[in-house]
Scaffold this motif. Structure first.
Motif, PDB file in Angstrom:
ATOM      1  N   THR A   2       0.929  -1.486  -0.105  1.00 28.11           N
ATOM      2  CA  THR A   2      -0.078  -0.072   0.043  1.00 28.11           C
ATOM      3  C   THR A   2       0.948   1.487   0.041  1.00 28.11           C
ATOM      4  O   THR A   2       1.825   1.651   0.842  1.00 28.11           O
ATOM      5  CB  THR A   2      -1.077  -0.065   1.087  1.00 28.11           C
ATOM      6  N   THR A   3       0.605   1.985  -1.496  1.00 31.00           N
ATOM      7  CA  THR A   3       1.469   3.508  -1.278  1.00 31.00           C
ATOM      8  C   THR A   3       0.323   4.576  -0.954  1.00 31.00           C
ATOM      9  O   THR A   3      -0.438   4.590  -1.359  1.00 31.00           O
ATOM     10  CB  THR A   3       2.116   2.892  -2.827  1.00 31.00           C
ATOM     11  N   ALA A   4       1.513   5.595  -0.573  1.00 30.32           N
ATOM     12  CA  ALA A   4       1.450   6.786  -0.245  1.00 30.32           C
ATOM     13  C   ALA A   4       2.205   7.416  -0.971  1.00 30.32           C
ATOM     14  O   ALA A   4       3.342   7.242  -0.728  1.00 30.32           O
ATOM     15  CB  ALA A   4       0.791   7.342   0.940  1.00 30.32           C
ATOM     16  N   LEU A   5       1.567   8.600  -2.042  1.00 29.42           N
ATOM     17  CA  LEU A   5       2.474   9.661  -3.054  1.00 29.42           C
ATOM     18  C   LEU A   5       2.509  10.629  -1.525  1.00 29.42           C
ATOM     19  O   LEU A   5       2.164  11.182  -1.118  1.00 29.42           O
ATOM     20  CB  LEU A   5       2.115  10.056  -3.997  1.00 29.42           C
ATOM     21  N   LEU A   6       3.719  10.926  -1.164  1.00 24.72           N
ATOM     22  CA  LEU A   6       4.202  12.627  -0.498  1.00 24.72           C
ATOM     23  C   LEU A   6       4.676  13.691  -1.313  1.00 24.72           C
ATOM     24  O   LEU A   6       5.331  13.734  -2.133  1.00 24.72           O
ATOM     25  CB  LEU A   6       5.166  12.106   0.351  1.00 24.72           C
ATOM     26  N   SER A  88      -2.172   4.663  -2.557  1.00 26.43           N
ATOM     27  CA  SER A  88      -4.397   4.270  -1.966  1.00 26.43           C
ATOM     28  C   SER A  88      -4.388   5.808  -1.597  1.00 26.43           C
ATOM     29  O   SER A  88      -5.405   6.184  -1.424  1.00 26.43           O
ATOM     30  CB  SER A  88      -4.116   3.393  -1.014  1.00 26.43           C
ATOM     31  N   PHE A  89      -3.155   7.084  -1.412  1.00 26.16           N
ATOM     32  CA  PHE A  89      -3.258   8.747  -0.855  1.00 26.16           C
ATOM     33  C   PHE A  89      -2.753   9.099  -1.520  1.00 26.16           C
ATOM     34  O   PHE A  89      -1.330   8.608  -1.585  1.00 26.16           O
ATOM     35  CB  PHE A  89      -3.366   8.232   0.833  1.00 26.16           C
ATOM     36  N   VAL A  90      -2.533  10.030  -1.086  1.00 22.29           N
ATOM     37  CA  VAL A  90      -1.843  11.624  -1.232  1.00 22.29           C
ATOM     38  C   VAL A  90      -1.658  12.393  -0.238  1.00 22.29           C
ATOM     39  O   VAL A  90      -2.296  12.474   0.490  1.00 22.29           O
ATOM     40  CB  VAL A  90      -1.709  12.192  -2.734  1.00 22.29           C
ATOM     41  N   GLY A 271      -4.355   4.023   7.520  1.00 20.79           N
ATOM     42  CA  GLY A 271      -4.313   3.503   5.962  1.00 20.79           C
ATOM     43  C   GLY A 271      -3.881   2.317   5.422  1.00 20.79           C
ATOM     44  O   GLY A 271      -3.590   2.328   4.113  1.00 20.79           O
ATOM     45  N   GLY A 272      -2.440   1.558   6.406  1.00 17.83           N
ATOM     46  CA  GLY A 272      -2.306   0.623   5.842  1.00 17.83           C
ATOM     47  C   GLY A 272      -0.939   1.326   4.787  1.00 17.83           C
ATOM     48  O   GLY A 272      -0.752   0.282   5.146  1.00 17.83           O
ATOM     49  N   VAL A 273      -0.716   1.370   4.894  1.00 16.38           N
ATOM     50  CA  VAL A 273       0.627   2.301   4.115  1.00 16.38           C
ATOM     51  C   VAL A 273       1.453   1.652   4.681  1.00 16.38           C
ATOM     52  O   VAL A 273       2.379   2.096   5.498  1.00 16.38           O
ATOM     53  CB  VAL A 273       0.853   4.337   4.299  1.00 16.38           C
ATOM     54  N   THR A 274       2.427   0.986   3.295  1.00 17.24           N
ATOM     55  CA  THR A 274       3.885   0.117   3.964  1.00 17.24           C
ATOM     56  C   THR A 274       5.266   1.082   3.038  1.00 17.24           C
ATOM     57  O   THR A 274       5.842   0.079   3.156  1.00 17.24           O
ATOM     58  CB  THR A 274       3.467  -1.146   3.953  1.00 17.24           C
ATOM     59  N   ARG A 275       4.497   2.105   2.583  1.00 18.74           N
ATOM     60  CA  ARG A 275       5.438   2.649   1.122  1.00 18.74           C
ATOM     61  C   ARG A 275       4.777   3.974   1.481  1.00 18.74           C
ATOM     62  O   ARG A 275       4.077   3.757   0.618  1.00 18.74           O
ATOM     63  CB  ARG A 275       5.476   1.798   0.062  1.00 18.74           C
ATOM     64  N   PHE A 276       5.717   5.142   0.965  1.00 21.17           N
ATOM     65  CA  PHE A 276       5.581   6.716   1.149  1.00 21.17           C
ATOM     66  C   PHE A 276       6.981   6.576   0.195  1.00 21.17           C
ATOM     67  O   PHE A 276       8.070   6.412  -0.152  1.00 21.17           O
ATOM     68  CB  PHE A 276       6.632   7.309   2.398  1.00 21.17           C
ATOM     69  N   VAL A 277       5.930   7.454  -0.803  1.00 19.89           N
ATOM     70  CA  VAL A 277       7.050   7.652  -2.148  1.00 19.89           C
ATOM     71  C   VAL A 277       6.894   9.192  -2.371  1.00 19.89           C
ATOM     72  O   VAL A 277       5.334   9.904  -2.168  1.00 19.89           O
ATOM     73  CB  VAL A 277       6.468   6.796  -3.087  1.00 19.89           C
ATOM     74  N   GLU A 278       7.742   9.684  -2.258  1.00 23.55           N
ATOM     75  CA  GLU A 278       8.300  11.679  -2.209  1.00 23.55           C
ATOM     76  C   GLU A 278       8.062  11.742  -3.630  1.00 23.55           C
ATOM     77  O   GLU A 278       9.526  11.079  -4.516  1.00 23.55           O
ATOM     78  CB  GLU A 278       9.753  11.514  -1.123  1.00 23.55           C
ATOM     79  N   VAL A 279       6.941  12.540  -3.938  1.00 26.49           N
ATOM     80  CA  VAL A 279       7.347  13.618  -5.331  1.00 26.49           C
ATOM     81  C   VAL A 279       8.003  14.550  -5.978  1.00 26.49           C
ATOM     82  O   VAL A 279       6.903  15.371  -5.752  1.00 26.49           O
ATOM     83  CB  VAL A 279       6.069  12.924  -5.934  1.00 26.49           C
ATOM     84  N   GLY A 280       9.276  14.254  -6.660  1.00 24.49           N
ATOM     85  CA  GLY A 280       9.126  15.850  -6.671  1.00 24.49           C
ATOM     86  C   GLY A 280      10.472  16.567  -5.912  1.00 24.49           C
ATOM     87  O   GLY A 280      11.476  15.375  -6.490  1.00 24.49           O
ATOM     88  N   SER A 281      11.403  17.467  -6.124  1.00 23.50           N
ATOM     89  CA  SER A 281      12.363  18.114  -5.750  1.00 23.50           C
ATOM     90  C   SER A 281      12.896  17.584  -3.702  1.00 23.50           C
ATOM     91  O   SER A 281      11.943  18.055  -3.016  1.00 23.50           O
ATOM     92  CB  SER A 281      12.231  19.655  -5.564  1.00 23.50           C
TER      93      SER A 281
END
Length: 318
Positions: A2-6, A88-90, A271-281
């Motif tokens: 489960t991924t969240a984009l940050l 799954s989330f942003v 939220g059950g997020v197991t992966r946080f992915v930072e998007v950008g700079s």
């Protein structure tokens, strides 16, 4: 997984941001051209070549950071077949919330650029230069209770509040300069280190009310639709999908606390997020994620190689 984009906030800007993406992908160049056209400004040139003091201006840094984040999102979609709703989330830190809304389809790219340009200008206009200040309280003894106590001590001399609850050991206070100076003294007495921040205005405190009023007017006519996936809002630290609620929270966010620690804790637990992915700079939010949710994977997508590796990982089902 489960991924969240940050999506990062102000402070992650740097001269050269987005240049490698633009050189490698036509879809990234399209994003930068759309933002330039929306603003009537060669922002992409400023991002690539500087000067740094112009890029750092709030009215430039905010749309620039959004542009890089949305370029990453578009490249992932167009060039690698990884759509944003594979997550799954942003969530976005301060101005990054606008990037999150644009990435999830709630705001159009051009509208987001114009809103962020205005947001930066309105924040700068809200408080005369020199009146406000911000400071970062850091160290192992720094928690929300300590920061609240320091802010309360500062409040005897003016406005002083907790602006950003980033993570344990990293909390930012904001307000009138004299009040923040007093809060810094109190924080040191309580065992924290305190570092005055080189910012142009005291963000996320009641002194920003004039900027909130400007944004309320601008947002009242901005088309906001339901996002393709839930946006965890700074003000509530909970997922939101209702367009009118999101509109109201963007206004409240200008003067309100960035509840980032709580947002991340909700994502990791409820939220059950197991992966946080930072998007950008930059990689600021990746570092925070590792401290708040050490059991989850955390990574940043900055370069073409980062994007290619991430796309391969997604394609393999990892």
């Amino acid at each position: 997984m489960t991924t969240a984009l940050l999506f990062p906030g102000q402070g992650s800007q740097a001269v050269g941001m987005g240049a490698a993406l633009a050189d490698a992908f036509a879809s990234a160049r399209e994003v930068f051209a759309e933002v330039d056209q929306a603003l009537g400004q060669d922002l992409s040139g400023l991002m690539r070549d500087g000067p740094e003091n112009q890029l750092t201006l709030t009215e430039n840094a905010q749309p620039a950071l959004m542009a890089v984040s949305l370029a990453v999102v578009r490249v992932l979609d167009r060039d690698f077949g990884v759509a944003v709703d594979r997550a799954s989330f942003v969530a976005g830190h301060s101005l990054g919330e606008y990037s999150a809304l644009a990435a999830s389809g709630a705001l159009a790219l051009a509208d987001t650029a114009r809103l962020l340009k205005l947001r930066g200008q309105a924040m700068q206009r809200a408080v005369p230069v020199g009146r406000g200040a911000m400071a970062s309280l850091i160290g192992p003894k720094t928690d929300l209770a300590l920061a609240e106590a320091a802010a309360q001590a500062g409040s005897a001399l003016g406005v002083c509040v907790v602006a950003n609850d980033n993570n344990a050991g990293n909390i930012v206070i904001s307000g009138d300069k004299a009040a923040v100076d007093r809060a810094i003294e109190k924080a040191k007495e309580l065992g924290a280190r305190a570092i005055p921040l080189n910012v142009s205005a005291p963000f996320h405190c009641p002194l920003m009310q004039p900027a909130a009023d400007e944004m309320a007017q601008a947002l009242s006519s901005a088309p906001i639709t339901a996002p393709r996936l839930p946006v965890v809002a700074n003000v509530t630290a909970r997922p939101e999908t209702d367009p009118e609620t999101l509109r109201r929270l963007l206004v409240e966010q200008v003067t309100g606390r960035v509840r980032w620690r709580e947002s991340m804790e909700w994502l990791a637990s409820e939220g059950g997020v197991t992966r946080f992915v930072e998007v950008g700079s930059g990689k600021v939010l990746t570092g925070m994620a590792k401290r708040i949710a050490p059991g989850a994977e955390s990574l940043a997508l900055n370069t073409p190689d980062d994007l290619e590796a991430f796309a391969k990982e997604v394609a393999s089902g990892e």
